[in-house]
Design a protein around this motif. Structure first.
Motif: not given
Lengths: 398, 398
Positions: B64-71, B118-121, B124-127, B150-163
């Protein structure tokens, strides 16, 4: 592509991990072959490595012969042999084509088959080869690391051709094996490179002392024999073996006039000479590498004596690091029993009597006892690394 | 145990092979994390290695951050940080329990949950971190090599629990990764050990010549800079870097009276002094190791001159091995620009004018041109490996 059962694939994953964790080459090759036979129900097999464009048979296993002859005798049958990459053999063809070669029954090949089946082994050992599967071990660049040859798939006690699913599994295993073998070879080569460097460091240091490269090798091997006999762990023994060549590296810092003085040193000269222990420690200091740390320990303490009359720190007994206790005896033994530029070897009885006499004063009683238990083996080392007249020639030229 | 589709397992096998083939640690860690994210559909992740009982975050990826900020900018966010093994963090708990820790949504944890999110990250980065999966990387002995978070499993564009199946795959991958990381660390450590030995060989040899260990390091780095600038392959550059420290190893064989003579040598003394090239070649001979072979080449030929007036073989131009041409210039440059026991460094203009003047007679024009293109970088090397007064103290003590 044939679908393999998920559970079998999961097992394959675990085998891959086991292979990757095995760094000792011969153990790795045995494991590759036995796991491949297990997955493909193969009675026998041979593992070849690609050495400079030829396939060298490194390991063979044969369950039928093992049951008939026992493990020891069936292993003793194996002779390493080489086959060229090319169509002269089934394994060679697999390497040449970089693809699986699969023959249902080598005894019933069509007349136009390119492969010559060599019945010599079967006749010599009363074995009958039928189904045959040769799988090239390809690395990620597609290069042939070796060939896995599997013989006689067994199903319900009968020899049958290898099934498609067995072939599929064997290919997966061969890819994992290729990487594991390359990694083991890399590890072996890096270890050898370092050992080579350490010995040359020792050789460079002994050069001015008119010691020979063989002296380094002998002290290293004597120390190894003693350490093994004292039941130190194999890692510890290896460290001592690799670290001992540098024990006199500090001699590079001693002036010629003292290092090469014939006869007895004056007290003031002896003080300078004894500095070679601390100079050695300085050259070998500040390393994170265990072998370098042990070599530093040995360099600084190999002239300490059991009764506290040694140098530089007048340590006594087990204040002297064990590695240095061992090298101290190995070094003196070699000095007494070898030819030097200025002396012939002492007679065996004199060497033994000096070492026995100095046990408890100069040498640790435990190290000395271990040494005498391996005394016969030390003579073999002396034969292997014997100095000839030519060894000394280089010193005359300057 | 959840059954995974055979095709996915087959893909896992290939990933395992790719990991095992990757020996460069940072590339390996990136690959482990990106492959784990791919298999588990994770938006982000962090890979920790176990260093002396703490988890050090070595690599982080966030799609997400890579797409927002660039690599580039998203990579720049990452700061290496350490968490203790224990229940203070999710990753720490996975290492402590040596088992998977799986949290459906860290924002909605029960009050009695032991984990402090820890919500600091995120702030700081609006994630926004929700699902979280920490998998210990266990080696075959069951020791924790690291943790894969590993953080935020994505299924159909939604964040879901890891299966469950994702968790199963992640565990398999973590085991493969553990072995690959251990192998990469072993390879790195063996390479470092050898480099360490080679440098000490150089240091030992320079000791009597009253050269400093820094001299070895500077010549090594100058040679590397020149070789890179000449566009030699990276393996070749590394060989030259590692082999150059031993260029003067043969000086161990030169008598003090000649090696340390103040002022000019007599012709007969010069003949002996020049033997250090051939003595070096003798100490470094007969090795199968490429680095030792190159070091021998350099040792024997680093006093040849471009116009054929050097020694020992009066080679001219490209008869002189390229590695020796490079070290010849690096060695003279260091002698001119550094303090020695007997001299202060020459002024910069004098160093430059000598080297320019001797180009085409002493030095290869191509090597010299490359040297002057990297001249600024060589000054950095001189700052890094600067000799202080203390460096010279050891020579006074004898």
């Amino acid at each position: 592509m044939t679908q393999i059962q998920a559970q079998q694939m999961e097992e394959l994953l675990n085998v891959g991990i086991a292979l990757s964790s095995t760094h000792e080459l011969s153990a790795l090759l045995e494991m590759i072959l036995s796991e491949s036979r297990r997955f493909t129900y193969a009675d026998a097999g041979t593992l070849y490595l690609n050495k400079n464009g030829n396939l060298v048979a490194e390991v063979a296993q044969n369950n039928t012969l093992r049951r008939r002859l026992g493990s020891q005798r069936s292993t003793a049958i194996f002779r390493r042999f080489t086959v060229p990459i090319g169509f002269d053999s089934i394994a060679g063809a697999a390497a040449e084509t970089r693809d699986v070669v699969h023959i249902d029954d080598v005894q019933n090949q069509p007349h136009n088959s390119p492969f010559q089946y060599n019945p010599a082994f079967d006749r010599a050992h009363n074995y009958s080869t039928h189904s045959n599967l040769a799988v090239p071990m390809l690395n990620r660049q597609g290069n042939v690391v070796g060939v896995l040859q599997l013989i006689n798939a067994i199903h319900d006690g009968q020899i049958v051709p290898f099934s498609d699913s067995c072939i599929h599994v064997a290919k997966a295993l061969a890819s994992q094996a290729a990487v594991a073998v390359e990694n083991a070879l890399l590890t072996e080569s890096l270890k050898n490179a370092n050992l080579d460097s350490l010995r040359r460091l020792g050789v460079a240091a002994e050069w001015r002392d008119k010691e020979t490269a063989n002296h380094i090798m002998r002290v290293s091997h004597f120390s190894q024999l003693i350490a093994e006999e004292m039941r130190l762990g194999s890692d510890h023994v290896e460290l001592i073996f690799n670290a001992s060549p540098m024990h006199d590296v500090g001699k590079v810092g001693i002036p010629d006039a003292i290092l090469n003085k014939p006869g007895r040193l004056e007290d003031s000269e002896r003080v300078v000479m004894e500095k070679h222990c601390e100079i050695g420690a300085d050259i070998l200091k500040d390393s994170d590498e265990p072998v370098m740390q042990v070599s530093r320990t040995i360099a600084v303490a190999h002239h300490e004596k059991w009764d506290g009359t040694g140098y530089p720190n007048k340590l006594t007994g087990d204040q002297i690091p064990l590695e240095a206790q061992i090298v101290a005896l190995a070094d003196v033994y070699d000095a007494l029993s070898s030819k030097r530029c200025y002396k012939d070897p002492f007679p065996e009885e004199k060497v033994i009597s000096i070492l026995k006499n100095d046990t408890g004063s100069h040498f640790s009683p435990i190290v000395s006892a271990a040494f005498f238990r391996v005394y016969e083996a030390t003579k073999k080392v002396r034969e292997t690394f014997d100095d000839t007249e030519a060894t000394f020639d280089k010193f005359v030229s300057l």
